[in-house]
Write an enzyme that holds these catalytic residues in place. Structure first.
Site, PDB file in Angstrom:
ATOM      1  N   CYS A 117       0.782  -1.256   0.011  1.00 50.70           N
ATOM      2  CA  CYS A 117       0.022   0.158   0.132  1.00 50.70           C
ATOM      3  C   CYS A 117       0.950   1.217   0.140  1.00 50.70           C
ATOM      4  CB  CYS A 117      -0.711  -0.063   1.240  1.00 50.70           C
ATOM      5  SG  CYS A 117      -0.112   0.120   2.844  1.00 50.70           S
ATOM      6  N   HIS A 303      -1.816   1.735   7.855  1.00 53.25           N
ATOM      7  CA  HIS A 303      -1.814   1.653   6.432  1.00 53.25           C
ATOM      8  C   HIS A 303      -1.717   3.124   5.393  1.00 53.25           C
ATOM      9  CE1 HIS A 303      -3.800   0.457   2.678  1.00 53.25           C
ATOM     10  NE2 HIS A 303      -4.744   1.110   2.574  1.00 53.25           N
ATOM     11  N   ASN A 323      -7.246   6.149  -0.276  1.00 45.12           N
ATOM     12  CA  ASN A 323      -6.940   4.842   0.144  1.00 45.12           C
ATOM     13  C   ASN A 323      -6.714   3.914  -1.051  1.00 45.12           C
ATOM     14  OD1 ASN A 323      -6.696   2.214   1.045  1.00 45.12           O
ATOM     15  ND2 ASN A 323      -8.415   2.293   2.370  1.00 45.12           N
TER      16      ASN A 323
END
Length: 430
Positions: A117, A303, A323
């Site tokens: 990520c 994250h 995201n």
């Protein structure tokens, strides 16, 4: 102590350089043009050779088909990925293209079965700056299946050439159970046309726009650059942006920001102009709550998220964030469909360049942004008016009879000192 000195000089020499300089992007060094030309020449040679031999390009240095375990895991298998087989881009998509007509877009990135990520967040952040991603996607030929990229490593630009073989997660028809085959009336061609076509079949990252291939191919090139896919499990967004641009990153702890108004004016409002931002918060201790993990109003701990832009509208300060999963968004104030979006405030959506939808992009007010995130990664980009000079130090240890140390020089890592300067502006990276 022995040392060698290397310095690089670029930029405008007159006092009007601020008006004349190009938009900040890839760090301009003496090796940049050489790396670009080398990458283009290597791709051209491969195209010529493959055309003459009537074969598609196969990268023997990073062959996902015949050396899969080495490319995926390196020397140690720490995880297993859901992989059925390997296919070429032209077999996965009916009409593939590196970018669609609009070019790379932040909303085109969807994370797959790899814990990268941080890297995809960097790509998403960079895609908001028009023309930036295109610069390190140097040359390609989809017919032959060859793609050339450049990355910045150890103070120099490095070409990376890959083929177009990508990992698939959808099994072959013969691997299905009889019941599963029955769903397609035992028709293998029908199954291949519907189930094994498009980005949904890829194991790792994919584009949210069907037919675009830049996301999985850049991810593959970056994996090759680091040795294998597993090496991309976990990292920092700022490190990836440095590799992609040659910029310099710092970490900002939100609790340590002295003047929040100044940080807004002088930092966040410059997002995607001459600096890029990412953010995350540390995972919560959920022992007391009795759950394995929890979120903060939809936000996931440890994250990496991309900061796309900061916009001031009608006296309020907003930060637009994404995201890289392409889903799982903020559910607090100013989230999609929240009560704050009255008719009056819906008028600012074009100014925010935001649309409601489950695409991973969301809006936060600046005060909530500072409350929720622990860490902001900021990468400074440079134009060709900046100077980079560097000095490599080789520090020898003392003789064995003495205590182990680096001798008379204290240095946290064996690392170059890099100095970026433009007239009175100086950045020092160590």
């Amino acid at each position: 102590m022995m040392h060698s000195l290397k310095w690089l000089l670029h930029g405008h020499q007159d006092g009007n350089f601020r008006q004349k300089r190009a938009k900040a992007g890839l760090l301009v060094t003496s090796e940049l043009d050489k790396a670009l030309e080398d990458c283009k020449a290597r791709v051209a040679r491969i195209v010529k050779d493959c055309t003459a031999r009537n074969v598609k390009f196969r990268d023997m240095e990073f062959d996902l088909d015949n050396d899969k375990n080495q490319c995926l895991y390196g020397l140690e298998v720490t995880d297993t990925y859901d992989i059925s087989d390997v296919q070429r881009v032209t077999d996965i998509y009916d009409n593939p293209g590196l970018f669609d007509a609009g070019g790379p877009d932040a909303n085109d990135i969807v994370q797959g079965g790899l814990g990268d990520c941080w890297f995809l967040s960097a790509l998403s952040t960079m895609a908001t700056s028009k023309g930036l991603v295109d610069k390190f996607c140097v040359a390609h030929n989809k017919t032959v299946g060859v793609y050339g990229f450049i990355f910045f490593r150890d103070m120099q630009w490095v070409p990376v050439i890959i083929d177009d073989l990508l990992c698939m997660s959808i099994p072959k028809f013969e691997e299905l159970s009889s019941t599963e085959q029955q769903l397609y009336h035992y028709d293998k061609d029908r199954y291949n046309r519907h189930a094994r076509k498009g980005g949904k079949t890829l194991t790792f990252a994919k584009s949210g726009t069907e037919g675009e291939t830049w996301v999985p191919l850049i991810e593959k090139a970056y994996a090759k650059h680091h040795g294998d896919y597993a090496s991309l499990e976990g990292g920092y967004t700022s490190d990836a942006i440095e590799d992609l641009t040659g910029g310099v990153s710092i970490t900002v702890l939100t609790k340590d920001i002295l003047d929040k108004d100044k940080f807004w004016r002088e930092e966040l409002l410059m997002a995607n102009k001459d600096r890029l931002f990412g953010c995350y918060y540390n995972t919560l201790n959920t022992t007391r709550a009795g759950v394995e993990s929890t979120t903060v109003q939809g936000l996931i701990g440890s994250h990496a998220y991309s900061i796309l832009r900061a916009v001031e509208c009608k006296g309020k300060r907003f930060v637009v964030i994404r995201n890289p999963w392409g889903q799982a968004e903020w559910t607090g104030p100013w989230s999609n469909g929240s009560k704050e979006w009255t008719q009056e405030w819906l008028e600012i959506l074009p100014q925010l360049q935001h649309e409601f939808g489950a695409d991973g992009q969301f809006v936060m007010e600046y005060c909530d942004f500072l409350d929720c995130w622990d860490v902001i990664d900021r990468t400074r980009l440079f134009d060709d008016s900046w100077v980079m000079s560097s000095q490599w130090l080789q520090v020898l240890s003392r003789p064995l009879k003495s205590a182990w140390s680096y001798g008379d020089v204290s240095c946290p890592h064996y690392h170059p000192f890099i100095l970026y300067s433009r007239l009175t502006n100086v950045f020092l990276a160590t």
